[in-house]
Design a protein around this motif. Sequence first.
Motif, short mmCIF file in Angstrom:
data_model
loop_
_atom_site.label_atom_id
_atom_site.label_comp_id
_atom_site.label_asym_id
_atom_site.label_seq_id
_atom_site.Cartn_x
_atom_site.Cartn_y
_atom_site.Cartn_z
N UNK A 46 -7.64 -6.55 0.66
CA UNK A 46 -6.34 -7.23 0.56
C UNK A 46 -5.63 -6.91 -0.74
N UNK A 101 -5.75 -4.19 -2.83
CA UNK A 101 -5.06 -2.90 -2.83
C UNK A 101 -3.96 -2.82 -1.78
N UNK A 102 -4.22 -3.40 -0.58
CA UNK A 102 -3.21 -3.30 0.48
C UNK A 102 -1.95 -4.05 0.08
N UNK A 103 -2.13 -5.29 -0.38
CA UNK A 103 -0.95 -6.09 -0.73
C UNK A 103 -0.23 -5.48 -1.92
N UNK A 114 -0.14 -2.27 -2.72
CA UNK A 114 0.66 -1.10 -2.35
C UNK A 114 1.82 -1.48 -1.46
N UNK A 115 1.62 -2.55 -0.66
CA UNK A 115 2.75 -2.99 0.18
C UNK A 115 3.91 -3.47 -0.70
N UNK A 125 4.36 -2.76 -3.76
CA UNK A 125 4.87 -1.61 -4.52
C UNK A 125 5.87 -0.81 -3.69
N UNK A 126 5.47 -0.63 -2.42
CA UNK A 126 6.35 0.11 -1.52
C UNK A 126 7.66 -0.63 -1.32
N UNK A 127 7.54 -1.96 -1.13
CA UNK A 127 8.77 -2.74 -0.93
C UNK A 127 9.67 -2.65 -2.16
#
Lengths: 166, 66, 390
Positions: free
Chosen positions: A32, A34-36, A38-39, A41-43
Amino acid sequence: METLLNDFSPGLFVVSTILMLALIALMVKFAWKPILASLSEREEGIQGALDAAEKAKREMANLQADNQRLLQEARLERETMLKEARELKSKMIADAEAEAKTQANKMIAQAQEAITSEKKAAMAELKSHVAGLSIEIAEKVVRNELSNKDKQLELVESMLGEATLN
Amino acid sequence: MEPVTYNLIGAGLIVIGAGIGLGQIGGKAMEGIARQPEAAGKIQTAMIIVAALLEGLAFGALFLGK
Amino acid sequence: MKIVQQSFKFLALAVLMFFSSSISAFNVGGDGGQVSGKQEVEEYIVHHLKDSHDFNLFSYTDDSGERKHFGVALPVILWSSEGLVTFMSSEFHHDDNGQVVVEKDGLKFTKIHSKIYELEKGAAAVSFDADHHATNASKVLDFSITKSVVGILLIGLLMLFWFSRLAKQYKKKQIPTGFGRILEPLVLYVRDEIARPNIGEKHYRKFTGYLLTVFFFIWILNLAGLTPLGFNVTGQLAVTACLAIFTLIIYTVSGNKDYWMHILWMPGVPIFVKPILALIELVGAFIIKPFSLLVRLFANISAGHIVLMSLIAIMFTLKESLGVVGATSLSFVLSFFLLLIELLVAFLQAYIFTMLSALFIGMAVAEHDHEHDHDNEITSDVEDVRGDFI
């Protein structure tokens, strides 16, 4: 309720609690976070790109407005320059005209002055010449007709009268 | 009557009550969505939460009697 | 066209899944051979809903009348009156009625209705009273790797595998490929539709990890319960109680001053009402909320399994009145549609559990408006003082 409590297995409860704790910890650590991260970060990246695009658009508009303004200014400047040149031209013409006129007037006045002075000089010369002539004539007349006094007088008189008429 | 039958009657009463409640929730939610279709998402979420609370109550009662 | 194709594939998969589950469902851990009567079906369903000590895939009776079981035996770990005892579940020989007694370290164990009992000293066999309760044996603490534990382990490893792979994918590129494309919107859904609106923009980050884990754990296990593997993990009270207690601990620990004030000393009500309200709120926060969470999940999944298995059982129970073909097709059609509904319920229950957890946590960490007013007052005072000094 009795059946429920009978079904409840404390051993399974303990085991599943331990497993769930481990699962939550592992999932949070390895999935969670790393996923959150990068999410989001992407947003943020997308948001940043959108903002940048918006900014670029605004800058572009600014630039265009600037260009327009510059163009307008240049046009205005050209016009004023042309106007000035035109004014300068007409002014120069007028100046030249005026100068020429004064010059001409001056020359005319000078010429007139010269003419009058020449005339005066000529008149004076003429007068002196006439006087010399008349004296010569008078000498001749006197030599010829000195005997006849009356006739002499009469002659001088008439000649003088003629001279004043001239 | 045997105790089991009482249990069954109680379960039936619970189900009737829960059914009426769920019907109310669903019906009012539909009405709300029909009135304000743009709020459908919010109404649905609220409806599910309330339905879940009701369901929890009903199941709790059912299993207490079991 | 593509959608039609895909939905067809999905339907085919569902049919396959249903068909195999209908075959396997009546063979899991069975002990009495073929099942046909109503009584046996009921017993069978009750047996399935309970945890089992071995992972039995299917059983059959061969031509010589011998019962064969196909599956994996699981380790039994007990905390008995004399400490830890371990042995393999195969030593019970699939007995579930206290017939087989396993002797280990001088202690005798037997299994009755999926519960392991320790026999009293000197007893050779279990004796039952009129209500079929064992009189000379007592329950032991059972930390066995049961079927549910295997399910939790399997699904946990699967989740770790899927999501850590998704996390690794993000390191290389911004957009995941393959299976990650399915997982990403789900993660976003939980974060944006469950965690963020219910907990609030300020605090939701801390709890998203827990909510995501619980959501996927429950959902995948619910779905696994519909497969022929026959897991009934989210239909075990112990598991749902564990999840509900986690939520209880989280919202109790993270509750702020305001939350406790609203529970213990509700502002804005007459003083004699306050203790009564405090009592109600305490009961609500510590008993009703977690109880409703655990019972809802347990009951929904159990009820789903019971109804699905009962509908499958129509094949046997109505064989006489409808004939083999009639009973089978009726059972097939009914249980097929119920299975589709159960797929929805599997998601809905995971959603509701997560949603309510988020809601309870959100209530505990919410900052109320009058708090803000207070803060503003303080800052304005500070500003005034500063203004006096400068």
